[in-house]
Design a protein around this motif. Structure first.
Motif, PDB file in Angstrom:
ATOM      1  N   GLN A 301      25.928  74.077  61.634  1.00  0.00           N
ATOM      2  CA  GLN A 301      25.579  73.224  62.766  1.00  0.00           C
ATOM      3  C   GLN A 301      24.936  71.921  62.300  1.00  0.00           C
ATOM      4  O   GLN A 301      25.220  70.841  62.831  1.00  0.00           O
ATOM      5  CB  GLN A 301      24.621  73.959  63.700  1.00  0.00           C
ATOM      6  N   MET A 302      24.068  72.021  61.316  1.00  0.00           N
ATOM      7  CA  MET A 302      23.413  70.820  60.792  1.00  0.00           C
ATOM      8  C   MET A 302      24.414  69.929  60.051  1.00  0.00           C
ATOM      9  O   MET A 302      24.355  68.699  60.139  1.00  0.00           O
ATOM     10  CB  MET A 302      22.285  71.226  59.842  1.00  0.00           C
ATOM     11  N   TRP A 303      25.367  70.542  59.361  1.00  0.00           N
ATOM     12  CA  TRP A 303      26.306  69.789  58.531  1.00  0.00           C
ATOM     13  C   TRP A 303      27.245  68.927  59.378  1.00  0.00           C
ATOM     14  O   TRP A 303      27.664  67.859  58.965  1.00  0.00           O
ATOM     15  CB  TRP A 303      27.093  70.784  57.676  1.00  0.00           C
ATOM     16  N   PRO A 351      25.337  64.708  57.825  1.00  0.00           N
ATOM     17  CA  PRO A 351      25.410  65.122  56.412  1.00  0.00           C
ATOM     18  C   PRO A 351      26.808  65.109  55.826  1.00  0.00           C
ATOM     19  O   PRO A 351      26.992  64.707  54.669  1.00  0.00           O
ATOM     20  CB  PRO A 351      24.817  66.533  56.445  1.00  0.00           C
ATOM     21  N   VAL A 352      27.825  65.521  56.599  1.00  0.00           N
ATOM     22  CA  VAL A 352      29.169  65.542  56.032  1.00  0.00           C
ATOM     23  C   VAL A 352      29.659  64.120  55.762  1.00  0.00           C
ATOM     24  O   VAL A 352      30.315  63.862  54.741  1.00  0.00           O
ATOM     25  CB  VAL A 352      30.133  66.296  56.977  1.00  0.00           C
ATOM     26  N   MET A 357      30.462  59.600  51.787  1.00  0.00           N
ATOM     27  CA  MET A 357      30.112  58.250  51.341  1.00  0.00           C
ATOM     28  C   MET A 357      29.478  58.272  49.951  1.00  0.00           C
ATOM     29  O   MET A 357      29.769  57.417  49.109  1.00  0.00           O
ATOM     30  CB  MET A 357      29.170  57.606  52.365  1.00  0.00           C
ATOM     31  N   TYR A 358      28.617  59.257  49.714  1.00  0.00           N
ATOM     32  CA  TYR A 358      27.974  59.329  48.403  1.00  0.00           C
ATOM     33  C   TYR A 358      29.005  59.644  47.316  1.00  0.00           C
ATOM     34  O   TYR A 358      28.985  59.040  46.233  1.00  0.00           O
ATOM     35  CB  TYR A 358      26.884  60.394  48.412  1.00  0.00           C
ATOM     36  N   LEU A 359      29.915  60.578  47.613  1.00  0.00           N
ATOM     37  CA  LEU A 359      30.945  60.917  46.643  1.00  0.00           C
ATOM     38  C   LEU A 359      31.857  59.722  46.375  1.00  0.00           C
ATOM     39  O   LEU A 359      32.233  59.448  45.227  1.00  0.00           O
ATOM     40  CB  LEU A 359      31.761  62.105  47.142  1.00  0.00           C
ATOM     41  N   ALA A 360      32.183  58.967  47.444  1.00  0.00           N
ATOM     42  CA  ALA A 360      33.036  57.789  47.274  1.00  0.00           C
ATOM     43  C   ALA A 360      32.332  56.727  46.434  1.00  0.00           C
ATOM     44  O   ALA A 360      32.945  56.111  45.548  1.00  0.00           O
ATOM     45  CB  ALA A 360      33.411  57.224  48.641  1.00  0.00           C
TER      46      ALA A 360
END
Length: 576
Positions: A301-303, A351-352, A357-360
């Protein structure tokens, strides 16, 4: 004496006939004979004991004769009947009625809640079957006697928290000096009582937080008291099972938010479920709690809480969305900078989306690192190109290097923020890749500093020779002129082996290896690769242990060979 044998009790020694009949009547539950013996004392001593050292009160408690217990407590010598020992026996037998009677006799109803049970002890039998440190509350907690424990806790009786193992108070120092094993055993018994699910539920408003706190304490104790390591492991397993079973009793979203999120019920309905409790569970290594379906549901749910359709998308659509976010990453970052609290800015905080974005951005950083490496490979070919093309390519490669510097600065700022918001210990426990992060950032920063320092020295050397003719100084081998000339020489074979350029390039190469290893952290996002990464993460420790043992064996053989052949070191001849 015949009466004692009929009652199944061994013959008593140094007892009068009246005392033997008194003890036998106590065992058989003959209230009339006991009351008659107490009224007509004669040669009957109320505190007399059998061959096993048990007085009338202990015998009555063991056989469950509550009327006799009440009668004995009304005598003037009741304080000499080892009331505390009798209470422990009643707790062990789980006789609620007798416990209630003894508690009223032993403890005054007006005792303050802050008093420890250690201050309320009455005399104990010298041949007690219970350890010296055992109290009624501790025993009831260890045996999970819910009703009895409720009676004791209601009267303000608590299990005293043990002192820290390194406590320097006089009491702890004396206990460690006189009986170190008994000191460790008392601590073990105390933790057995403190970790009782019944005791935690009756004495704590937040049982889960209390269980997590006790888990941290006990893990520290296991490192300094290895002789009780297995017992402490069983206690930890019991705590883990207790907090996991509490999740099975959640029936609504509010209870779910309080249990898992730490009381953030409003966030559960409006924005996202709180995960404060889950974070504490991760810190305490509560694997069952985190793996529970309820905890996993809260994490899901948070993700996706502002992007719920992500879970329904197929892998093709997920890939297209990820590529779209990657290509528009600079625009998304600019929009978030302009309106971070808007609806679109809050969507970017999902978060998803943040993970994508962080991975990119990290992949883009690795691409720029590879392009900088390509620039070094194509540097010899630039001399054969036209000046205009050389200038353009040089500007492009300088741009890539500047972007690498910006990325490293951003990563460094990210680590500083995490250190600011986390405890130092939790910062290292949050991810096993933190060592790789700090090491790679240190290597990159050192590389860039060396590059700019060398650029400064080269520029200063050029200015030095432009000011005037330094030929005479070079012929005379002037130290300053020779050093400036060294910085202008571009032929690598003439450089020293410890030249700063070689050092910078070595650091940059090693940092690149660590940066690509950092991608392993994203493997946990996949179910298959996540389990594989955990297995591989545990392998280096086993490999290091094996190499250490191999090294010890090799060193032993080397010394053995040296002892055998060192006397012949000067007499070795090789024949053909």
């Amino acid at each position: 004496m015949a009466g004692s044998q009929e009652g199944g009790y061994p013959p008593a020694h140094a007892l009068t006939d009246s005392e033997v009949r008194f003890l036998v009547a106590t065992i058989q539950g003959d209230h009339t004979d006991v009351r008659t013996a107490l009224q007509n004392r004669g040669d009957v001593d109320v505190t007399c004991t059998d061959t096993m050292g048990r007085n009338a009160l202990l015998l009555a408690v063991q056989n469950g004769h509550i009327n006799i217990v009440k009668t004995l407590l009304q005598t003037d010598e009741c304080e000499l009947l080892h009331l505390e020992e009798a209470l422990l026996v009643a707790v062990a037998k789980n006789d609620l009625r007798i416990v209630d009677v003894l508690v009223k006799a032993v403890y005054d109803d007006r005792l303050d809640d802050d008093d420890d049970e250690e201050d309320r002890r009455i005399s104990r039998a010298s041949n007690s079957q219970f350890p010296e440190e055992m109290t009624a509350t501790m025993l009831a907690a260890q045996l999970d006697r819910t009703e009895i424990l409720n009676i004791l806790v209601t009267r303000g009786l608590r299990v005293p928290n043990p002192h820290d193992y390194l406590c320097s108070c006089q009491v702890c120092h004396d206990n460690r000096s006189s009986d170190s094993f008994g000191y460790a055993r008392r601590r073990l018994n105390t933790y057995r009582a403190l970790t009782s699910p019944t005791y935690i539920s009756l004495t704590c408003r937040d049982p889960i937080a209390r269980a997590f706190h006790l888990t941290e304490e006990i893990r520290k104790v296991t490192t300094v008291e290895p002789e009780h390591k297995e017992e402490y492991r069983r206690i930890l397993a019991k705590l883990e099972t207790f907090v996991t079973e509490l999740l099975d009793h959640c029936r609504s979203k509010d209870e779910m938010a309080v249990t898992v999120g730490g009381g953030e019920g409003e966030k559960w309905h409006k924005t996202s479920p709180g995960v404060g409790r889950l974070q504490s569970a991760v810190q305490c290594n509560q694997k069952k709690f985190v793996a529970h379906p309820l905890s996993q549901h809260c994490l899901q749910q948070m993700w996706h809480y502002r992007f719920p359709t992500w879970r329904q998308l197929g892998w093709v659509l997920k890939l297209l969305v990820s590529v779209g976010i990657t290509l528009t990453l600079p625009v998304l970052a600019l929009l978030y900078w302009i309106m971070p609290t808007g609806k679109f800015g809050k969507w970017l905080k999902t978060p998803v989306v943040k993970c994508i974005m962080y991975l990119a951005s990290y992949v883009a950083f690795l691409v720029f690192v590879c392009l900088v490496t390509v620039e070094k490979l194509t540097a010899p070919q630039l001399d054969n190109m036209q000046p205009a093309i050389q200038a353009i390519l040089s500007c492009i490669f300088q741009l890539f290097q500047s972007l690498d510097v910006m990325f490293c600065t951003g990563f460094l700022w990210q680590e500083v923020k995490q250190l600011y918001h986390m405890r130092w210990t939790w910062y290292w426990k949050s991810s096993p890749y933190k060592v790789i992060d700090l090491l790679s950032l240190t290597l990159y920063i050192t590389h860039f500093v060396l590059v700019y320092v060398l650029y400064y020295f080269t520029s200063r050397a050029g200015d030095y020779f432009k000011e005037q003719d330094r030929t005479t100084l070079l012929r005379n081998k002037d130290a300053v002129a020779t050093l400036h000339l060294y910085h202008l020489v571009g032929d690598r074979p003439q450089w020293n082996s410890g030249d700063p350029v070689f050092v910078a390039e070595s650091l940059f190469a090693f940092a690149n290896v660590l940066s690509f290893l950092r991608l392993g952290e994203f493997l946990v996002l996949n179910n298959s690769f996540g389990a594989l990464s955990i297995t591989v993460g545990k392998a280096p420790f086993s490999i290091m242990k094996f190499l250490l043992m191999l090294l010890l064996i090799a060193v032993g053989f080397l010394f053995a060979i040296f002892n055998l052949y060192f006397l012949y070191s000067g007499n070795i001849h090789i024949t053909r």
